[in-house]
Design an enzyme around this catalytic site. Structure first.
Site, PDB file in Angstrom:
ATOM      1  N   ASN A 146       0.945  -1.246   0.141  1.00 19.55           N
ATOM      2  CA  ASN A 146       0.151   0.096  -0.040  1.00 19.55           C
ATOM      3  C   ASN A 146       0.556   1.226  -0.049  1.00 19.55           C
ATOM      4  OD1 ASN A 146       0.486  -1.535   2.591  1.00 19.55           O
ATOM      5  ND2 ASN A 146      -0.552   0.700   3.376  1.00 19.55           N
ATOM      6  N   GLN A 198      -5.030  -4.077  -1.503  1.00 15.71           N
ATOM      7  CA  GLN A 198      -4.538  -3.014  -2.408  1.00 15.71           C
ATOM      8  C   GLN A 198      -4.495  -3.866  -3.862  1.00 15.71           C
ATOM      9  OE1 GLN A 198      -4.349   0.397  -2.551  1.00 15.71           O
ATOM     10  NE2 GLN A 198      -3.871   0.053  -0.750  1.00 15.71           N
ATOM     11  N   ALA A 219     -13.499  -4.317   0.614  1.00 14.85           N
ATOM     12  CA  ALA A 219     -14.069  -3.686  -0.902  1.00 14.85           C
ATOM     13  C   ALA A 219     -13.844  -2.286  -1.033  1.00 14.85           C
ATOM     14  CB  ALA A 219     -15.677  -3.851  -0.564  1.00 14.85           C
ATOM     15  N   CYS A 279      -3.170   5.811   8.414  1.00 12.28           N
ATOM     16  CA  CYS A 279      -3.370   6.253   9.723  1.00 12.28           C
ATOM     17  C   CYS A 279      -2.387   6.666  10.273  1.00 12.28           C
ATOM     18  CB  CYS A 279      -3.880   4.833  10.382  1.00 12.28           C
ATOM     19  SG  CYS A 279      -3.349   3.308   9.587  1.00 12.28           S
TER      20      CYS A 279
HETATM   21  C1  LIG Z   1      -6.236  -0.816   3.384  1.00  9.94           C
HETATM   22  C2  LIG Z   1      -5.220  -2.244   3.517  1.00  9.94           C
HETATM   23  C3  LIG Z   1      -5.754  -2.780   4.565  1.00  9.94           C
HETATM   24  C4  LIG Z   1      -6.663  -2.799   5.629  1.00  9.94           C
HETATM   25  O1  LIG Z   1      -8.183  -3.072   4.999  1.00  9.94           O
HETATM   26  P1  LIG Z   1      -9.377  -2.424   5.678  1.00  9.94           P
HETATM   27  O2  LIG Z   1     -10.392  -2.973   4.708  1.00  9.94           O
HETATM   28  O3  LIG Z   1      -9.214  -0.882   5.777  1.00  9.94           O
HETATM   29  O4  LIG Z   1      -9.574  -2.930   7.081  1.00  9.94           O
HETATM   30  C5  LIG Z   1      -4.919  -4.267   4.662  1.00  9.94           C
HETATM   31  N1  LIG Z   1      -3.809  -4.237   3.865  1.00  9.94           N
HETATM   32  C6  LIG Z   1      -3.697  -3.498   2.758  1.00  9.94           C
HETATM   33  C7  LIG Z   1      -2.653  -3.727   1.909  1.00  9.94           C
HETATM   34  C8  LIG Z   1      -4.338  -2.204   2.629  1.00  9.94           C
HETATM   35  O5  LIG Z   1      -3.981  -1.341   1.738  1.00  9.94           O
END
Ligand SMILES: *Cc1c(COP(=O)(O)O)cnc(C)c1O
Length: 391
Positions: free
Chosen positions: A158, A186, A207, A334
């Site tokens: 990400n 991602q 999602a 975050c």
């Molecule tokens: C956004 C993300 C998550 C967390 O997903 P949520 O649905 O927001 O809990 C986990 N892993 C990656 C690589 C992400 O980009």
């Protein structure tokens, strides 16, 4: 004052807006078709039929059995269930006490592993990564043990967008009979998520990263492997006894619709976004001195650009971008207010004076060439300012 500035969203890796087609598919399940899928009566049957249709659509995209799809409340929860569920089960079934993960995992994986180390005395070993944040499959071969409960490697990162060779890592895990989990949260927006070709036993998606609603995810759990999964949420027998709680039908319908759209429109979406992203990267690297593209130059998500600028306060840069109307990120969503350099940027070998000046720009279906041009014209000025105020 700020309202007069046109807002430009360039943070699609943090979250995406809901696709209108997805919203339309969800709406009937809030009021008309509101039944509990576990109920025996007509209302329950209608809800159950919709739930099982959604499960089948997701299974079609992932190329697996519907019974291998577990609906959860987020990508984070899916990662938690894969790690905690497997680690606890494998300890009982085969005395496995070792987790092998990459150092560039999302916190939903890395902090879960850390908790397992602290509370359950599970040994967590970090794989090495190259300067692009990619795992070499041979390093997995070298470190995997008969007592490895699970290997977990993120499909596409990400923060820096790099794509890992999951298929090759999976082949090695298969040879050793050890399950592989991949965080595809991602990746699912732009890369194929066929669990057969990927050689994975567990795969997590959420999602809201592909124009679906927030608060809903899927854990794919291969039949043989999933028998060795201890549920985190206990209660009713929903989701094959692996995840208790009445299913969130409208959101699950939304996830299934958004995933099917992502699959059907994948090529178009990539063809639209990749040239925009490539142009942006080329311009930024050309216009701003002392800039590094983080992550792999080619093996990366097609909508993802990420940089570090030497001696720049990344948070100050983000704030001045926000004032100018641009929504970007420094890494994972975050992280605001955190003065420590990101673990991912540290893992790829960047020193503090580089890692603190990070910027992530992620494009999406609402991004236009004009928006990218505006961004390119303003960023060099703002970086220069962030450099001056810091020294
Ligand atoms: C956004 C993300 C998550 C967390 O997903 P949520 O649905 O927001 O809990 C986990 N892993 C990656 C690589 C992400 O980009």
């Amino acid at each position: 004052m700020n309202q007069t500035i046109t807002k430009i969203y360039l943070d699609y890796a943090a979250t995406t807006p809901l696709d209108s087609r997805v919203l339309q598919a969800m709406l009937p399940f809030f009021q008309e078709n509101f039944g509990n899928p576990s109920s025996i009566h007509w209302y329950g049957q209608q809800a159950e039929a919709a739930l099982e249709d959604a499960r089948e659509s997701v299974a079609r995209v992932l190329n697996c059995q519907p019974s291998e799809i577990i609906f959860t409340a987020s990508g984070s929860e899916s990662n938690n269930l894969a790690l905690r569920g497997t680690a606890l089960a494998a300890r009982i079934s085969r005395q496995a006490n070792h987790l092998l993960i990459s150092p560039v995992e999302h916190h939903a994986v890395s902090r879960t592993a850390r908790q397992l180390a602290e509370l359950e005395k599970i040994e967590v070993e970090l794989l090495p990564v190259d300067r692009f944040g990619c795992v070499d499959p041979q390093q997995v071969a070298r470190r995997i043990r008969p007592t490895t409960a699970l290997v977990s490697v993120v499909y596409a990162n990400n923060e820096i967008g790099s794509i890992n060779p999951i298929k090759e890592i999976g082949a090695i895990c298969r040879q050793h009979g050890i399950p592989l989990q991949t965080d595809a949260v991602q990746a699912a927006a732009y890369l194929p998520v066929n669990v057969e070709t990927l050689n994975v036993d567990f795969l997590s998606i959420g999602a809201h990263k592909f124009y679906g609603p927030k608060g809903v995810g899927v854990l794919y759990a291969r039949k043989l492997a999933s028998r060795l999964l201890i549920p985190s949420i206990t209660g009713g027998g929903q989701e094959f006894g692996l995840r208790a709680g009445t299913q969130n039908i409208p959101y699950i319908i939304g996830l299934a619709t958004a995933l099917t759209l992502a699959e059907n429109e994948r090529e178009q979406r990539v063809e639209y976004l990749k040239p925009l992203r490539d142009g942006l990267v080329e311009e930024i690297l050309g216009k701003i001195p002392e800039t590094i593209l983080t992550g792999h130059p080619d093996h990366r998500l097609p909508n993802h650009a990420s940089f570090v600028f030497h001696n720049v306060d990344g948070n100050a840069l983000l704030m001045s971008l926000d004032m100018a109307g641009f929504a970007c990120s420094s890494g994972s969503a975050c992280k605001t207010g955190n003065p420590e350099p990101s673990e991912v940027l540290t893992a790829i070998g960047l020193s503090r004076d580089w890692a603190l000046g990070s910027l992530r720009v992620t494009l999406g279906l609402g991004t236009t060439a004009e928006q990218v041009e505006k961004f390119i014209s303003i960023l060099p000025v703002l970086v220069e300012k962030a450099r001056r105020t810091r020294s």
